[in-house]
Scaffold this active site. Structure first.
Site, PDB file in Angstrom:
ATOM      1  N   LYS A   1       0.862  -1.183   0.000  1.00  0.00           N
ATOM      2  CA  LYS A   1       0.000   0.000   0.000  1.00  0.00           C
ATOM      3  C   LYS A   1       0.898   1.232   0.000  1.00  0.00           C
ATOM      4  O   LYS A   1       1.450   1.613   1.037  1.00  0.00           O
ATOM      5  CB  LYS A   1      -0.901   0.037   1.233  1.00  0.00           C
ATOM      6  CG  LYS A   1      -1.997   1.087   1.091  1.00  0.00           C
ATOM      7  CD  LYS A   1      -2.476   1.651   2.408  1.00  0.00           C
ATOM      8  CE  LYS A   1      -1.558   2.688   2.949  1.00  0.00           C
ATOM      9  NZ  LYS A   1      -1.409   3.903   2.100  1.00  0.00           N
TER      10      LYS A   1
ATOM     11  N   GLU B   1      10.300   1.585  10.064  1.00  0.00           N
ATOM     12  CA  GLU B   1      11.227   2.708   9.865  1.00  0.00           C
ATOM     13  C   GLU B   1      10.431   3.962  10.149  1.00  0.00           C
ATOM     14  O   GLU B   1       9.598   4.370   9.339  1.00  0.00           O
ATOM     15  CB  GLU B   1      11.722   2.759   8.406  1.00  0.00           C
ATOM     16  CG  GLU B   1      12.545   1.584   7.974  1.00  0.00           C
ATOM     17  CD  GLU B   1      13.867   1.490   8.675  1.00  0.00           C
ATOM     18  OE1 GLU B   1      14.283   2.462   9.344  1.00  0.00           O
ATOM     19  OE2 GLU B   1      14.482   0.419   8.577  1.00  0.00           O
TER      20      GLU B   1
ATOM     21  N   CYS C   1      13.574  11.430   6.690  1.00  0.00           N
ATOM     22  CA  CYS C   1      13.604  11.078   8.122  1.00  0.00           C
ATOM     23  C   CYS C   1      15.005  11.177   8.711  1.00  0.00           C
ATOM     24  O   CYS C   1      15.154  11.230   9.921  1.00  0.00           O
ATOM     25  CB  CYS C   1      13.001   9.705   8.347  1.00  0.00           C
ATOM     26  SG  CYS C   1      13.749   8.457   7.319  1.00  0.00           S
TER      27      CYS C   1
ATOM     28  N   GLU D   1       9.548  16.007  14.650  1.00  0.00           N
ATOM     29  CA  GLU D   1      10.253  16.112  13.377  1.00  0.00           C
ATOM     30  C   GLU D   1       9.610  17.237  12.568  1.00  0.00           C
ATOM     31  O   GLU D   1       8.392  17.276  12.432  1.00  0.00           O
ATOM     32  CB  GLU D   1      10.010  14.773  12.674  1.00  0.00           C
ATOM     33  CG  GLU D   1      10.989  14.380  11.658  1.00  0.00           C
ATOM     34  CD  GLU D   1      10.692  12.965  11.140  1.00  0.00           C
ATOM     35  OE1 GLU D   1       9.582  12.428  11.373  1.00  0.00           O
ATOM     36  OE2 GLU D   1      11.585  12.422  10.493  1.00  0.00           O
TER      37      GLU D   1
HETATM   38  P1  ADP Z   1       3.475  10.886   7.080  1.00  0.00           P
HETATM   39  O1  ADP Z   1       3.087  11.722   8.251  1.00  0.00           O
HETATM   40  O2  ADP Z   1       4.905  10.969   6.716  1.00  0.00           O
HETATM   41  O3  ADP Z   1       2.544  10.973   5.918  1.00  0.00           O
HETATM   42  P2  ADP Z   1       2.182   8.466   7.838  1.00  0.00           P
HETATM   43  O4  ADP Z   1       2.642   7.503   8.875  1.00  0.00           O
HETATM   44  O5  ADP Z   1       0.915   9.182   8.078  1.00  0.00           O
HETATM   45  O6  ADP Z   1       3.403   9.419   7.623  1.00  0.00           O
HETATM   46  O7  ADP Z   1       2.058   7.759   6.428  1.00  0.00           O
HETATM   47  C1  ADP Z   1       2.939   6.755   5.977  1.00  0.00           C
HETATM   48  C2  ADP Z   1       2.119   5.655   5.324  1.00  0.00           C
HETATM   49  O8  ADP Z   1       1.231   5.120   6.287  1.00  0.00           O
HETATM   50  C3  ADP Z   1       1.249   6.125   4.167  1.00  0.00           C
HETATM   51  O9  ADP Z   1       1.192   5.107   3.187  1.00  0.00           O
HETATM   52  C4  ADP Z   1      -0.097   6.307   4.828  1.00  0.00           C
HETATM   53  O10 ADP Z   1      -1.181   6.188   3.923  1.00  0.00           O
HETATM   54  C5  ADP Z   1      -0.090   5.135   5.783  1.00  0.00           C
HETATM   55  N1  ADP Z   1      -1.020   5.245   6.908  1.00  0.00           N
HETATM   56  C6  ADP Z   1      -1.500   6.356   7.516  1.00  0.00           C
HETATM   57  N2  ADP Z   1      -2.338   6.015   8.524  1.00  0.00           N
HETATM   58  C7  ADP Z   1      -2.373   4.656   8.572  1.00  0.00           C
HETATM   59  C8  ADP Z   1      -3.032   3.678   9.396  1.00  0.00           C
HETATM   60  N3  ADP Z   1      -3.833   4.042  10.400  1.00  0.00           N
HETATM   61  N4  ADP Z   1      -2.811   2.373   9.136  1.00  0.00           N
HETATM   62  C9  ADP Z   1      -2.000   1.989   8.142  1.00  0.00           C
HETATM   63  N5  ADP Z   1      -1.341   2.854   7.336  1.00  0.00           N
HETATM   64  C10 ADP Z   1      -1.516   4.155   7.538  1.00  0.00           C
END
Ligand code: ADP
Length: 474
Positions: free
Chosen positions: A174, A249, A283, A378
């Site tokens: 995903k 990560e 990061c 961050e």
């Molecule tokens: P950032 O703040 O850098 O966007 P996120 O952790 O929100 O970091 O996003 C990183 C990845 O995790 C993306 O692919 C996002 O769609 C996914 N993501 C965000 N929320 C969830 C969740 N609750 N469960 C699984 N994946 C998620």
């Protein structure tokens, strides 16, 4: 460009269009690039089932076959680096040259994994009993679910998919909904490389729904995630329900320390590289710059001269050094960090101007206080806060005074200090007189709340295998 746009889900090696779609926009222009298929529960299920069936075949493939498929994919990524670069710049915003480098960097993970595929050797252990032999074989962990972020939309994908495939696993990926197009293009290249049916599957949609399905599904044996610590914790907690292997990560808050005995030219060059790549949205980028008090003013002034020369603009413009932030909330977070630091006593030494849209002028803050928000969070933007310290003990204390532990950098010419700091910094990766860390052949990862496990290098492949021990009596 239109012929390079793949906007369907990729399930069982077929493109699957859904009625429900989500929109991908160009962060530089705000314009819509594409509508992309949104996976509902049926498509999520189909993707997992496809990977489950593919795994049964792929786990028995020869190491040579796995190596050759990955080599072919690698060659195709390199051959299509310009198409990938254009997609990356369009959906993520980074300058085209950086995007092309990302495509090659992404290929390097595939090349490395292809080489490692043939070296996942088992061992024979000298037995503790007569007439027995002990074998340990490394077997693929099973179906892998990967979730990737938007800041390296191609490299973070290959960094996960390639070692998983090398180990004999199948994948459901995903990608970030902000940047799915370059990941889907990688699926197109995997088709050209004649990957077996269902080996990789790519879906996008409601990330929380997909994450919950991944973590609770018994067929998935491993979760590998790059993203925020907040989401990493959700995935780790939810994976307890099915006791999966988990690699994370997560965020960092890298200290970048410059001692008075450092080569200042080298330190400045290292800082420019480290701080402003992808507009500070990495990061491992320097989040807290710690400069010894005796050289503070000179360092800040020279740094300012360099930062003032950076051009902010659309990544497709060849003069651009810094593209837009990924979206408005990314920009607002960086702005909030600037405002908070200034409210607490910092000086806005350079920049800080809102350049409209998702663009922010690179910013230097001096005399930043330790209670500033950016010490705890961050920033993920082109904001360079400079702190001061008196001596090594204070520098180390400040560097470690964070819940994160991903990367740290320090510049010094004192070899004894180098050895002391290598031990005392609580991080997974250290740049000594270097502002660059990441590569395919090194174990990338963090400690504390920056994550679990390592990606790349020799340890990277072991994240996707299980040791199986056999006692043989004869
Ligand atoms: P950032 O703040 O850098 O966007 P996120 O952790 O929100 O970091 O996003 C990183 C990845 O995790 C993306 O692919 C996002 O769609 C996914 N993501 C965000 N929320 C969830 C969740 N609750 N469960 C699984 N994946 C998620």
């Amino acid at each position: 460009m239109q012929e390079n746009l793949f906007t369907d889900l990729f399930i069982n090696s077929k493109w699957v269009k859904t009625n429900k779609q989500y929109v991908v926009t160009n962060p530089a222009t705000g314009q819509q690039i594409a509508s992309v298929s949104h996976a509902g529960s049926d498509e999520i299920e189909a993707a997992i089932q496809s990977a489950t069936v593919a795994f049964k075949v792929w786990k028995n493939s020869s190491a040579k076959t796995r190596c050759e498929k990955l080599q072919k994919w690698c060659q195709l990524i390199i051959a299509h680096k310009e198409q990938l670069a254009a997609l990356i710049t369009m959906e993520c915003g980074k300058p085209l040259k950086e995007a092309a480098n990302e495509a090659l960097y992404a290929a390097s993970f595939v090349e490395w994994a292809a080489e490692q595929a043939r070296r996942i050797d088992g061992v024979i252990i000298d037995s503790h009993m007569p007439n027995t032999e002990i074998n340990v074989a490394y077997e693929p962990v099973g179906v892998v679910a990967a979730i990737t972020p938007w800041n390296f939309p191609v490299a973070m994908v290959t960094r996960k998919i390639a070692p998983a495939i090398a180990a004999g696993c199948s994948i459901v990926l995903k990608p970030s909904e902000l940047t799915p197009l370059s990941a889907l293009y990688l699926a197109h290249l995997a088709l050209l490389a004649e990957f077996p049916e269902g080996l990789i599957n790519i879906i996008g949609g409601d990330s929380a729904e997909i994450g919950a399905k991944f973590t609770h599904d018994e067929r998935i044996r491993k979760i590998t995630f790059t993203g925020s610590t907040r989401v990493g914790k959700i995935l780790l907690a939810d994976s307890a329900s099915t006791l999966k292997r988990v690699s994370l990560e997560l965020g960092g808050n890298a200290p970048f320390i410059i001692f008075e005995d450092a080569d200042m030219d080298e330190a400045l060059a290292g800082l420019m590289q480290c701080k402003f790549r992808n507009a500070g949205q990495t990061c491992v980028c320097a989040n807290r710059i710690l400069v010894q008090q005796s050289i503070y003013d000179e360092f800040a002034a020279r740094f300012k001269n360099m930062v003032a020369k950076l051009n902010v603009g659309n990544g497709f413009d060849e003069n651009t050094n810094i593209g837009p932030l990924i979206n408005l909330s990314g920009k607002q977070k960086a702005q909030a960090h600037i405002k908070d630091a200034v409210n607490k006593g910092a000086t806005l030494y350079f920049g800080g101007e809102d350049l409209g849209g998702n663009f922010l002028q690179p910013t230097i803050l001096t005399h930043v206080t330790d209670d500033a928000l950016l010490c705890r969070e961050e920033t993920f933007g082109p904001v360079a806060p400079i702190f001061s310290f008196i001596d090594e003990d204070e520098a180390v204390y400040k560097a470690n005074n964070t819940k994160f532990g991903l990367a740290a950098y320090f510049f010094t010419s004192d070899y004894k200090r180098i050895h002391r700091l290598k031990r005392s910094l609580e991080v997974g990766m250290i740049g000594v007189n270097s502002g660059v860390l990441s590569a395919e052949n090194v174990p990338f990862g963090g400690v504390k709340e920056s994550g679990l496990g390592r990606e790349g290098g020799k340890p990277g492949i072991y994240e996707f295998v299980e040791a199986k021990y056999t006692m043989n009596k004869f």
